[in-house]
Design a protein around this motif. Structure first.
Motif, PDB file in Angstrom:
ATOM      1  N   ALA A   1       0.797  -1.229   0.000  1.00 35.87           N
ATOM      2  CA  ALA A   1       0.000   0.000   0.000  1.00 35.87           C
ATOM      3  C   ALA A   1       0.832   1.284   0.000  1.00 35.87           C
ATOM      4  CB  ALA A   1      -0.966  -0.014   1.187  1.00 35.87           C
ATOM      5  N   PRO A   2       1.940   1.378   0.762  1.00 39.67           N
ATOM      6  CA  PRO A   2       2.715   2.626   0.718  1.00 39.67           C
ATOM      7  C   PRO A   2       3.398   2.875  -0.625  1.00 39.67           C
ATOM      8  CG  PRO A   2       3.217   1.353   2.707  1.00 39.67           C
ATOM      9  CD  PRO A   2       2.460   0.452   1.787  1.00 39.67           C
ATOM     10  N   LEU A   3       3.537   1.826  -1.443  1.00 36.88           N
ATOM     11  CA  LEU A   3       4.274   1.942  -2.700  1.00 36.88           C
ATOM     12  C   LEU A   3       3.380   2.046  -3.927  1.00 36.88           C
ATOM     13  CD1 LEU A   3       6.896  -0.871  -1.952  1.00 36.88           C
ATOM     14  CD2 LEU A   3       7.157   1.595  -1.558  1.00 36.88           C
ATOM     15  N   ILE A   4       2.214   1.397  -3.874  1.00 38.42           N
ATOM     16  CA  ILE A   4       1.359   1.293  -5.055  1.00 38.42           C
ATOM     17  C   ILE A   4      -0.063   1.679  -4.683  1.00 38.42           C
ATOM     18  CG2 ILE A   4       0.580  -0.236  -6.914  1.00 38.42           C
ATOM     19  CD1 ILE A   4       2.891  -2.088  -6.250  1.00 38.42           C
ATOM     20  N   PRO A   5      -0.724   2.548  -5.460  1.00 35.71           N
ATOM     21  CA  PRO A   5      -2.120   2.894  -5.166  1.00 35.71           C
ATOM     22  C   PRO A   5      -3.040   1.687  -5.356  1.00 35.71           C
ATOM     23  CG  PRO A   5      -1.448   3.785  -7.286  1.00 35.71           C
ATOM     24  CD  PRO A   5      -0.201   3.255  -6.642  1.00 35.71           C
ATOM     25  N   ALA A   6      -4.275   1.850  -4.909  1.00 32.79           N
ATOM     26  CA  ALA A   6      -5.219   0.722  -4.910  1.00 32.79           C
ATOM     27  C   ALA A   6      -5.409   0.118  -6.296  1.00 32.79           C
ATOM     28  CB  ALA A   6      -6.561   1.187  -4.336  1.00 32.79           C
ATOM     29  N   ALA A   7      -5.595   0.952  -7.331  1.00 26.42           N
ATOM     30  CA  ALA A   7      -5.805   0.430  -8.684  1.00 26.42           C
ATOM     31  C   ALA A   7      -4.586  -0.359  -9.155  1.00 26.42           C
ATOM     32  CB  ALA A   7      -6.099   1.578  -9.649  1.00 26.42           C
ATOM     33  N   GLY A   8      -3.392   0.121  -8.830  1.00 27.58           N
ATOM     34  CA  GLY A   8      -2.183  -0.596  -9.216  1.00 27.58           C
ATOM     35  C   GLY A   8      -2.062  -1.933  -8.501  1.00 27.58           C
ATOM     36  N   ARG A   9      -2.434  -1.967  -7.218  1.00 30.35           N
ATOM     37  CA  ARG A   9      -2.384  -3.233  -6.480  1.00 30.35           C
ATOM     38  C   ARG A   9      -3.380  -4.232  -7.050  1.00 30.35           C
ATOM     39  NH1 ARG A   9      -2.674   0.315  -2.192  1.00 30.35           N
ATOM     40  NH2 ARG A   9      -4.559  -0.632  -1.298  1.00 30.35           N
ATOM     41  N   LEU A  10      -4.557  -3.754  -7.456  1.00 28.73           N
ATOM     42  CA  LEU A  10      -5.541  -4.659  -8.051  1.00 28.73           C
ATOM     43  C   LEU A  10      -5.020  -5.243  -9.365  1.00 28.73           C
ATOM     44  CD1 LEU A  10      -8.765  -2.625  -7.293  1.00 28.73           C
ATOM     45  CD2 LEU A  10      -8.249  -4.927  -6.460  1.00 28.73           C
ATOM     46  N   ALA A  11      -4.314  -4.437 -10.150  1.00 25.46           N
ATOM     47  CA  ALA A  11      -3.709  -4.948 -11.380  1.00 25.46           C
ATOM     48  C   ALA A  11      -2.654  -6.004 -11.057  1.00 25.46           C
ATOM     49  CB  ALA A  11      -3.105  -3.801 -12.178  1.00 25.46           C
ATOM     50  N   VAL A  12      -1.889  -5.753 -10.003  1.00 27.89           N
ATOM     51  CA  VAL A  12      -0.885  -6.745  -9.580  1.00 27.89           C
ATOM     52  C   VAL A  12      -1.562  -8.049  -9.170  1.00 27.89           C
ATOM     53  CG1 VAL A  12       0.821  -7.288  -7.800  1.00 27.89           C
ATOM     54  CG2 VAL A  12       0.837  -5.045  -8.902  1.00 27.89           C
ATOM     55  N   TRP A  13      -2.646  -7.948  -8.402  1.00 31.62           N
ATOM     56  CA  TRP A  13      -3.351  -9.158  -7.974  1.00 31.62           C
ATOM     57  C   TRP A  13      -3.976  -9.887  -9.156  1.00 31.62           C
ATOM     58  CZ3 TRP A  13      -1.312 -10.684  -3.976  1.00 31.62           C
ATOM     59  CH2 TRP A  13      -1.069  -9.886  -2.864  1.00 31.62           C
TER      60      TRP A  13
ATOM     61  N   PRO B   1     -21.569   2.108   1.548  1.00 35.04           N
ATOM     62  CA  PRO B   1     -21.070   2.634   0.259  1.00 35.04           C
ATOM     63  C   PRO B   1     -19.943   1.770  -0.287  1.00 35.04           C
ATOM     64  CG  PRO B   1     -20.299   3.984   2.094  1.00 35.04           C
ATOM     65  CD  PRO B   1     -21.286   3.021   2.669  1.00 35.04           C
ATOM     66  N   ARG B   2     -19.857   1.701  -1.605  1.00 34.70           N
ATOM     67  CA  ARG B   2     -18.814   0.931  -2.274  1.00 34.70           C
ATOM     68  C   ARG B   2     -17.529   1.740  -2.365  1.00 34.70           C
ATOM     69  NH1 ARG B   2     -19.525  -3.345  -5.348  1.00 34.70           N
ATOM     70  NH2 ARG B   2     -18.034  -2.572  -6.884  1.00 34.70           N
ATOM     71  N   GLN B   3     -16.426   1.032  -2.347  1.00 31.47           N
ATOM     72  CA  GLN B   3     -15.140   1.686  -2.546  1.00 31.47           C
ATOM     73  C   GLN B   3     -14.939   1.975  -4.034  1.00 31.47           C
ATOM     74  OE1 GLN B   3     -11.611   0.159  -0.573  1.00 31.47           O
ATOM     75  NE2 GLN B   3     -12.868  -1.245   0.631  1.00 31.47           N
ATOM     76  N   ASP B   4     -14.436   3.153  -4.336  1.00 23.91           N
ATOM     77  CA  ASP B   4     -14.051   3.518  -5.704  1.00 23.91           C
ATOM     78  C   ASP B   4     -12.535   3.467  -5.798  1.00 23.91           C
ATOM     79  OD1 ASP B   4     -16.640   3.928  -6.443  1.00 23.91           O
ATOM     80  OD2 ASP B   4     -16.588   6.105  -6.247  1.00 23.91           O
ATOM     81  N   VAL B   5     -12.023   2.668  -6.735  1.00 22.10           N
ATOM     82  CA  VAL B   5     -10.575   2.615  -6.944  1.00 22.10           C
ATOM     83  C   VAL B   5     -10.177   3.418  -8.176  1.00 22.10           C
ATOM     84  CG1 VAL B   5     -10.328   0.398  -5.784  1.00 22.10           C
ATOM     85  CG2 VAL B   5     -10.747   0.442  -8.240  1.00 22.10           C
ATOM     86  N   LEU B   6     -11.164   3.759  -9.006  1.00 22.53           N
ATOM     87  CA  LEU B   6     -10.929   4.621 -10.157  1.00 22.53           C
ATOM     88  C   LEU B   6     -11.715   5.913  -9.967  1.00 22.53           C
ATOM     89  CD1 LEU B   6     -11.182   2.089 -13.153  1.00 22.53           C
ATOM     90  CD2 LEU B   6      -9.104   2.967 -12.060  1.00 22.53           C
ATOM     91  N   GLY B   7     -11.128   7.011 -10.345  1.00 24.02           N
ATOM     92  CA  GLY B   7     -11.777   8.304 -10.168  1.00 24.02           C
ATOM     93  C   GLY B   7     -12.515   8.784 -11.389  1.00 24.02           C
ATOM     94  N   PHE B   8     -12.812   7.911 -12.322  1.00 23.66           N
ATOM     95  CA  PHE B   8     -13.500   8.310 -13.544  1.00 23.66           C
ATOM     96  C   PHE B   8     -14.422   7.191 -14.002  1.00 23.66           C
ATOM     97  CE2 PHE B   8      -9.508   6.264 -14.624  1.00 23.66           C
ATOM     98  CZ  PHE B   8      -9.891   5.312 -15.561  1.00 23.66           C
TER      99      PHE B   8
END
Length: 249
Positions: free
Chosen positions: A20-32, A212-219
């Motif tokens: 988490a300190p290195l990669i934002p949520a969207a990036g971590r999801l791509a890694v997973w 409420p749902r979490q948003d990992v993308l801002g668009f």
């Protein structure tokens, strides 16, 4: 009690927090998504008889070409049709078992992601829609002032259910972002509810919590902003790339 598909969740949570300190949520999801694809395709490559699948694929292609080249009557073409169907069913038989087993890493990942990235409990909640089964009971979200009578208390947000006579039926501390609380069911052997379960002999059957749902993308539209779009896009893209590079059948 932990469900079978929850067994990997503590490990995945620890790894995700370290990233988490290195990669934002969207990036971590791509890694997973990449990790799930790699584990799944590696498992499929090990379990599936690749040589037999290649031979079966070639035989199926020959049967299909023979049928396409045939110009006689339908009745006389039946042996060719039967042969093509037999080849296709043989391929399916070879692939089905390995494909099901190879999907297990993805299932473990999806179960964990739905809890870790699905919903969240806001710090300050003015209105959360709640519903109960059976109807007629009174359900409310306890405010911070009501729920923390002792200074410094670490009590989580709570839900209180009363009967029509204002007698307490259930009081639940929301220690996890769970949108449904119910009596224990058979599927909880696979996926457990982190909040536990309602009493089996109680009148209350279910509490629905519209967190409420979490948003990992801002668009984009609402359906695009959740964890599913990023994870599955990475999963599919990585799976196809691995299949092409390693020529898996």
């Amino acid at each position: 009690m932990t469900g079978l598909l929850d067994l990997a969740s503590p490990l995945l949570t620890g790894l995700d927090r370290s990233l988490a300190p290195l990669i934002p949520a969207a990036g971590r999801l791509a890694v997973w998504g990449l990790v799930a694809a790699s584990l799944s395709m590696a498992l499929y490559a090990v379990l599936s008889p690749q040589q037999r699948l290649r031979e079966g694929k070639a035989a199926a292609a020959e049967a299909r070409f023979a049928l396409e080249a045939y110009e006689g009557q339908l009745k006389e073409a039946m042996p060719l049709i039967v042969q093509m169907q037999k080849r296709a069913l043989a391929q399916l038989g070879l692939v089905l078992g390995p494909a099901v087993l190879a999907s297990l890493p993805i299932l473990f990942m999806i179960v964990w992601l739905s809890g870790a990235y699905g919903h969240f409990i806001p710090d300050r909640v003015t209105s959360v829609h709640l519903s109960v089964e059976p109807p007629g009971m009174i359900v409310r979200w306890l405010s911070e002032a009501e729920d923390r009578p002792v200074a410094g208390s670490d009590t989580a947000a709570r839900i209180e259910v009363s009967d029509p006579d204002r007698q307490m039926v259930e009081r639940v501390a929301l220690t996890a972002a769970v949108t449904s609380l119910h009596k224990r069911r058979w599927w909880n052997l696979l996926i457990a509810n982190p909040l536990g379960y309602l009493p089996p002999d109680g009148a209350l059957e279910r509490i629905e919590i519209a967190l409420p749902r979490q948003d990992v993308l801002g668009f984009g539209p609402d359906w695009l902003r959740g964890w599913e779009s990023v994870f599955f896009a990475a999963l599919v893209a990585a799976s196809l790339a691995i299949k092409v590079v390693f020529r898996l059948v």
